[in-house]
Design a protein around this motif. Structure first.
Motif, PDB file in Angstrom:
ATOM      1  N   PRO A  97       0.811  -1.224   0.000  1.00  0.00           N
ATOM      2  CA  PRO A  97       0.000   0.000   0.000  1.00  0.00           C
ATOM      3  C   PRO A  97       0.841   1.269   0.000  1.00  0.00           C
ATOM      4  O   PRO A  97       0.527   2.237  -0.698  1.00  0.00           O
ATOM      5  CB  PRO A  97      -0.834  -0.118   1.277  1.00  0.00           C
ATOM      6  CG  PRO A  97      -0.914  -1.593   1.533  1.00  0.00           C
ATOM      7  CD  PRO A  97       0.415  -2.121   1.109  1.00  0.00           C
ATOM      8  N   SER A  98       1.914   1.263   0.789  1.00  0.00           N
ATOM      9  CA  SER A  98       2.797   2.429   0.826  1.00  0.00           C
ATOM     10  C   SER A  98       3.479   2.635  -0.523  1.00  0.00           C
ATOM     11  O   SER A  98       3.608   3.767  -1.008  1.00  0.00           O
ATOM     12  CB  SER A  98       3.847   2.251   1.921  1.00  0.00           C
ATOM     13  OG  SER A  98       4.795   3.293   1.871  1.00  0.00           O
ATOM     14  N   PHE A  99       3.897   1.536  -1.157  1.00  0.00           N
ATOM     15  CA  PHE A  99       4.560   1.621  -2.449  1.00  0.00           C
ATOM     16  C   PHE A  99       3.599   2.192  -3.500  1.00  0.00           C
ATOM     17  O   PHE A  99       3.979   3.061  -4.288  1.00  0.00           O
ATOM     18  CB  PHE A  99       5.039   0.233  -2.874  1.00  0.00           C
ATOM     19  CG  PHE A  99       5.603   0.164  -4.253  1.00  0.00           C
ATOM     20  CD1 PHE A  99       6.860   0.689  -4.543  1.00  0.00           C
ATOM     21  CD2 PHE A  99       4.883  -0.415  -5.292  1.00  0.00           C
ATOM     22  CE1 PHE A  99       7.375   0.640  -5.817  1.00  0.00           C
ATOM     23  CE2 PHE A  99       5.393  -0.470  -6.571  1.00  0.00           C
ATOM     24  CZ  PHE A  99       6.651   0.053  -6.833  1.00  0.00           C
ATOM     25  N   VAL A 100       2.353   1.736  -3.502  1.00  0.00           N
ATOM     26  CA  VAL A 100       1.375   2.235  -4.474  1.00  0.00           C
ATOM     27  C   VAL A 100       1.157   3.731  -4.301  1.00  0.00           C
ATOM     28  O   VAL A 100       1.068   4.482  -5.280  1.00  0.00           O
ATOM     29  CB  VAL A 100       0.043   1.469  -4.335  1.00  0.00           C
ATOM     30  CG1 VAL A 100      -1.037   2.093  -5.215  1.00  0.00           C
ATOM     31  CG2 VAL A 100       0.224  -0.002  -4.697  1.00  0.00           C
ATOM     32  N   SER A 101       1.096   4.190  -3.055  1.00  0.00           N
ATOM     33  CA  SER A 101       0.898   5.627  -2.800  1.00  0.00           C
ATOM     34  C   SER A 101       2.071   6.438  -3.323  1.00  0.00           C
ATOM     35  O   SER A 101       1.892   7.510  -3.920  1.00  0.00           O
ATOM     36  CB  SER A 101       0.731   5.867  -1.297  1.00  0.00           C
ATOM     37  OG  SER A 101      -0.433   5.232  -0.814  1.00  0.00           O
ATOM     38  N   ARG A 102       3.275   5.931  -3.125  1.00  0.00           N
ATOM     39  CA  ARG A 102       4.466   6.682  -3.554  1.00  0.00           C
ATOM     40  C   ARG A 102       4.584   6.719  -5.073  1.00  0.00           C
ATOM     41  O   ARG A 102       4.957   7.749  -5.642  1.00  0.00           O
ATOM     42  CB  ARG A 102       5.707   6.064  -2.928  1.00  0.00           C
ATOM     43  CG  ARG A 102       5.730   6.155  -1.407  1.00  0.00           C
ATOM     44  CD  ARG A 102       7.030   5.648  -0.838  1.00  0.00           C
ATOM     45  NE  ARG A 102       8.137   6.522  -1.204  1.00  0.00           N
ATOM     46  CZ  ARG A 102       9.424   6.262  -0.908  1.00  0.00           C
ATOM     47  NH1 ARG A 102       9.726   5.153  -0.250  1.00  0.00           N
ATOM     48  NH2 ARG A 102      10.364   7.094  -1.251  1.00  0.00           N
ATOM     49  N   VAL A 103       4.271   5.590  -5.748  1.00  0.00           N
ATOM     50  CA  VAL A 103       4.369   5.623  -7.213  1.00  0.00           C
ATOM     51  C   VAL A 103       3.257   6.474  -7.817  1.00  0.00           C
ATOM     52  O   VAL A 103       3.421   7.055  -8.886  1.00  0.00           O
ATOM     53  CB  VAL A 103       4.347   4.190  -7.801  1.00  0.00           C
ATOM     54  CG1 VAL A 103       5.526   3.377  -7.318  1.00  0.00           C
ATOM     55  CG2 VAL A 103       3.041   3.482  -7.496  1.00  0.00           C
ATOM     56  N   LYS A 104       2.128   6.569  -7.120  1.00  0.00           N
ATOM     57  CA  LYS A 104       1.055   7.440  -7.585  1.00  0.00           C
ATOM     58  C   LYS A 104       1.495   8.904  -7.544  1.00  0.00           C
ATOM     59  O   LYS A 104       1.182   9.680  -8.453  1.00  0.00           O
ATOM     60  CB  LYS A 104      -0.188   7.237  -6.715  1.00  0.00           C
ATOM     61  CG  LYS A 104      -1.359   8.149  -7.061  1.00  0.00           C
ATOM     62  CD  LYS A 104      -1.947   7.840  -8.413  1.00  0.00           C
ATOM     63  CE  LYS A 104      -3.198   8.668  -8.669  1.00  0.00           C
ATOM     64  NZ  LYS A 104      -3.799   8.409  -9.997  1.00  0.00           N
TER      65      LYS A 104
ATOM     66  N   ARG B  27      -0.980  -9.602  -8.082  1.00  0.00           N
ATOM     67  CA  ARG B  27      -2.009  -8.987  -7.249  1.00  0.00           C
ATOM     68  C   ARG B  27      -2.215  -7.536  -7.681  1.00  0.00           C
ATOM     69  O   ARG B  27      -1.264  -6.754  -7.756  1.00  0.00           O
ATOM     70  CB  ARG B  27      -1.614  -9.038  -5.781  1.00  0.00           C
ATOM     71  CG  ARG B  27      -2.712  -8.528  -4.851  1.00  0.00           C
ATOM     72  CD  ARG B  27      -2.398  -8.822  -3.406  1.00  0.00           C
ATOM     73  NE  ARG B  27      -3.466  -8.350  -2.522  1.00  0.00           N
ATOM     74  CZ  ARG B  27      -3.479  -8.498  -1.211  1.00  0.00           C
ATOM     75  NH1 ARG B  27      -2.478  -9.141  -0.616  1.00  0.00           N
ATOM     76  NH2 ARG B  27      -4.480  -8.037  -0.492  1.00  0.00           N
ATOM     77  N   ILE B  28      -3.475  -7.176  -7.951  1.00  0.00           N
ATOM     78  CA  ILE B  28      -3.793  -5.859  -8.505  1.00  0.00           C
ATOM     79  C   ILE B  28      -4.176  -4.888  -7.394  1.00  0.00           C
ATOM     80  O   ILE B  28      -4.969  -5.210  -6.501  1.00  0.00           O
ATOM     81  CB  ILE B  28      -4.947  -5.966  -9.524  1.00  0.00           C
ATOM     82  CG1 ILE B  28      -4.541  -6.903 -10.668  1.00  0.00           C
ATOM     83  CG2 ILE B  28      -5.324  -4.600 -10.071  1.00  0.00           C
ATOM     84  CD1 ILE B  28      -5.645  -7.170 -11.667  1.00  0.00           C
ATOM     85  N   TYR B  29      -3.597  -3.679  -7.462  1.00  0.00           N
ATOM     86  CA  TYR B  29      -3.907  -2.600  -6.518  1.00  0.00           C
ATOM     87  C   TYR B  29      -4.455  -1.416  -7.299  1.00  0.00           C
ATOM     88  O   TYR B  29      -3.881  -1.000  -8.309  1.00  0.00           O
ATOM     89  CB  TYR B  29      -2.652  -2.176  -5.748  1.00  0.00           C
ATOM     90  CG  TYR B  29      -2.061  -3.265  -4.899  1.00  0.00           C
ATOM     91  CD1 TYR B  29      -2.394  -3.395  -3.553  1.00  0.00           C
ATOM     92  CD2 TYR B  29      -1.146  -4.179  -5.441  1.00  0.00           C
ATOM     93  CE1 TYR B  29      -1.846  -4.405  -2.769  1.00  0.00           C
ATOM     94  CE2 TYR B  29      -0.591  -5.186  -4.665  1.00  0.00           C
ATOM     95  CZ  TYR B  29      -0.956  -5.287  -3.335  1.00  0.00           C
ATOM     96  OH  TYR B  29      -0.422  -6.291  -2.559  1.00  0.00           O
ATOM     97  N   ASP B  30      -5.561  -0.892  -6.825  1.00  0.00           N
ATOM     98  CA  ASP B  30      -6.184   0.268  -7.451  1.00  0.00           C
ATOM     99  C   ASP B  30      -5.399   1.518  -7.060  1.00  0.00           C
ATOM    100  O   ASP B  30      -5.195   1.799  -5.879  1.00  0.00           O
ATOM    101  CB  ASP B  30      -7.636   0.379  -6.993  1.00  0.00           C
ATOM    102  CG  ASP B  30      -8.411   1.428  -7.793  1.00  0.00           C
ATOM    103  OD1 ASP B  30      -7.784   2.117  -8.614  1.00  0.00           O
ATOM    104  OD2 ASP B  30      -9.627   1.526  -7.590  1.00  0.00           O
ATOM    105  N   ALA B  31      -4.961   2.266  -8.078  1.00  0.00           N
ATOM    106  CA  ALA B  31      -4.188   3.479  -7.814  1.00  0.00           C
ATOM    107  C   ALA B  31      -5.007   4.735  -8.057  1.00  0.00           C
ATOM    108  O   ALA B  31      -4.455   5.834  -8.175  1.00  0.00           O
ATOM    109  CB  ALA B  31      -2.929   3.499  -8.687  1.00  0.00           C
ATOM    110  N   VAL B  32      -6.325   4.592  -8.150  1.00  0.00           N
ATOM    111  CA  VAL B  32      -7.203   5.756  -8.323  1.00  0.00           C
ATOM    112  C   VAL B  32      -7.706   6.156  -6.946  1.00  0.00           C
ATOM    113  O   VAL B  32      -8.534   5.480  -6.334  1.00  0.00           O
ATOM    114  CB  VAL B  32      -8.389   5.430  -9.249  1.00  0.00           C
ATOM    115  CG1 VAL B  32      -9.287   6.653  -9.395  1.00  0.00           C
ATOM    116  CG2 VAL B  32      -7.871   4.976 -10.619  1.00  0.00           C
ATOM    117  N   PHE B  33      -7.202   7.300  -6.439  1.00  0.00           N
ATOM    118  CA  PHE B  33      -7.571   7.742  -5.080  1.00  0.00           C
ATOM    119  C   PHE B  33      -8.563   8.889  -5.151  1.00  0.00           C
ATOM    120  O   PHE B  33      -8.556   9.672  -6.068  1.00  0.00           O
ATOM    121  CB  PHE B  33      -6.329   8.177  -4.296  1.00  0.00           C
ATOM    122  CG  PHE B  33      -5.279   7.099  -4.188  1.00  0.00           C
ATOM    123  CD1 PHE B  33      -3.957   7.380  -4.437  1.00  0.00           C
ATOM    124  CD2 PHE B  33      -5.623   5.802  -3.844  1.00  0.00           C
ATOM    125  CE1 PHE B  33      -2.985   6.401  -4.334  1.00  0.00           C
ATOM    126  CE2 PHE B  33      -4.669   4.820  -3.742  1.00  0.00           C
ATOM    127  CZ  PHE B  33      -3.349   5.115  -3.998  1.00  0.00           C
TER     128      PHE B  33
END
Length: 519
Positions: free
Chosen positions: A492-499, A513-519
């Motif tokens: 989760p932290s990695f997804v936030s930083r790449v966003k 594993r898919i993570y939604d990066a639309v916040f």
């Protein structure tokens, strides 16, 4: 035999006086895998239908009625069951059969009997398939086959051709739509590296073992087991290969003599073959020009080449010119780069929609309005100790086709082949002044909408490296990483930083594993 399939002296056989229900109860008390159960199935038609299903179930084939809709997978230690399968009167078609073969001539205890055993399994598979009405897909797994010999006698090669060709002919005769041949080390003689790929007339070869199943079945059904011998002059592979649509050649055995003649003939005489894949095949580079010049598949639409070799630009261009219907072309990461001046013919690949290739092959195919219909491009870049990731160098290669790349959906695939967990030297620390300078308006990589990172080993520095890499791709919408991160990564932290680094990013995939990066 009488009408029930029992011997005419059945009244003297106490066993056959029993009803089927009692016979089944008796058979189920026995070890189902006992060869004696199989022997009983050969005594008469009645016992065949009662005993053989029990024997096959003892070898993991429990529901023969469903084989027309399921996969039949036989490992190398299960192939003895082919002796029973080839006698079956109740298996009429297969969806998919996969057989794994084993042979290792490098073992100290290797003897010619091992090769005889290997060929016996192939012949029994041929006999089994010959009794079927149809088989949709066949996979021959040769990954555990390692056949080497120091013998200077080329006659040893001739032992392969009749057995392998008979099996492959039988596969096509049964309406096979997809044929997959995978793996195997197969080097036996220097003459293999001087292939003669001329036209071939297929002669049906039948060994004594091949017809065992047919003869037993004929006896049960009261038919003659005498088969008409085909006239070699009238036998044509094209008449039996009409159903073949997909051919995956992932074994060097099919591209080296003596088997290469069968392969080339099958490719030329398969009018409905639309998908061809040649992968993980290591043979001398000088052979590829002859192979390419011998392949002609008029209906070909999907082509995959994943080879560790060099292909001459002229030979490749001529090959593509003979296959104008190709819509999907995938060229592997290990093809040796083409020269700067190499370009395809202007009228080449007019129907190409989807391309996956390394930078020099993209330039070869897309320069100056070539391949005008391309819609998606997967740009493959391999990063290793001798191939540093340099965006300027990649952009410089792509300059001749930059206007085209702006208008396609670009996916950058970076394959990190570093043993070190730190991925040392992924980036070049500094570039020489003036080296590969490309104006920003011709920066092709900035248009990448998807980035895929594939690694041979996980990296402790993956997160830092990704954050350094992402700003190079402002249009990025998706990021995928496979085998890159270790267990310490906080997803989760990695997804936030790449966003934050890539505001347009919508989706991140980490090891599936898919993570939604639309916040």
């Amino acid at each position: 035999m009488d009408e029930s399939g029992c011997p005419r002296d059945a009244p003297d056989l106490g066993l056959l006086r029993l009803p089927n229900e009692i016979l089944i109860d008796i058979l189920e008390l026995l070890d189902p895998a006992d060869p004696g159960v199989f022997a009983l199935s050969t005594l008469c038609k009645r016992l065949h239908y009662l005993a053989l299903p029990i024997y096959l179930a003892g070898h993991g084939i429990s529901d023969t009625a469903e084989l027309a809709f399921q996969d039949l997978v036989l490992g190398s230690t299960q192939l003895d069951v082919l002796a029973a399968l080839q006698t079956s009167l109740f298996i009429h078609s297969l969806k998919h059969i996969s057989c794994s073969f084993s042979l290792n001539s490098a073992r100290r205890e290797y003897t010619p009997r091992d090769m005889d055993h290997f060929f016996r399994h192939m012949s029994r598979l041929s006999a089994f398939l010959s009794n079927l009405q149809r088989v949709e897909e066949v996979t021959l797994n040769l990954k555990d086959v390692n056949f080497w010999t120091i013998s200077e006698n080329p006659e040893i090669l001739e032992t392969w051709s009749p057995i392998v060709s008979t099996l492959l002919d039988c596969v096509l005769e049964k309406g096979c739509k997809a044929l997959n041949v995978e793996g195997g080390m197969f080097i036996v003689h220097p003459s293999q590296f001087q292939p003669k790929l001329g036209p071939r007339t297929v002669v049906k070869r039948r060994s004594a073992i091949f017809d065992v199943g047919h003869r037993i079945g004929s006896a049960f059904l009261g038919r003659s087991n005498i088969r008409e011998i085909a006239d070699p002059g009238k036998t044509e592979l094209g008449k039996t290969a009409a159903a073949l649509e997909t051919f995956n050649i992932h074994s060097r055995m099919l591209l080296l003599p003596p088997c290469s003649t069968w392969t080339m003939s099958a490719l030329k005489t398969s009018p409905n073959l639309t998908s061809l894949s040649i992968m993980r095949v290591d043979i001398p580079e000088r052979s590829w020009d002859e192979i390419l010049s011998s392949i002609h598949v008029p209906a070909l639409e999907d082509l995959t080449f994943d080879l560790r070799c060099k292909i001459r630009a002229a030979a490749f261009d001529q090959f593509l010119a003979r296959h104008p219907l190709i819509k999907t072309l995938s060229l592997g990461r290990d093809l040796i780069a083409l020269a700067e001046g190499d370009v395809a013919s202007k009228d080449c690949l007019a129907n190409l929609r989807h391309l996956s290739a390394t930078p020099t092959y993209v330039r070869f195919l897309m320069t100056d309005k070539r391949a005008p219909a391309v819609q998606t491009l997967r740009l493959v870049v391999k990063v290793a100790s001798n191939a540093i990731f340099k965006t300027a160098a990649i952009n410089c290669i792509l300059v001749p086709c930059h206007p085209r790349i702006e208008r396609v959906h670009l996916t950058l695939v970076v394959i990190v082949d570093h043993v070190s967990s730190h991925w040392a030297e992924f980036f070049q620390d500094s570039e020489e002044p003036g080296e590969n300078i490309v104006p920003q308006e011709k920066n092709s990589l900035q248009h990448a909408r998807a980035l895929e990172l594939v690694a041979t080993s996980a990296s402790d520095a993956f997160e830092a490296l990704a954050l350094r890499l992402l700003p190079l791709f402002p249009a990025l919408q998706s990021l995928s990483a496979s085998g890159c991160s270790n267990n310490s990564l906080n997803a989760p932290s990695f997804v936030s930083r790449v966003k934050e680094a890539c505001p347009e990013l919508q989706r991140v995939t980490l090891d599936g594993r898919i993570y939604d990066a639309v916040f």
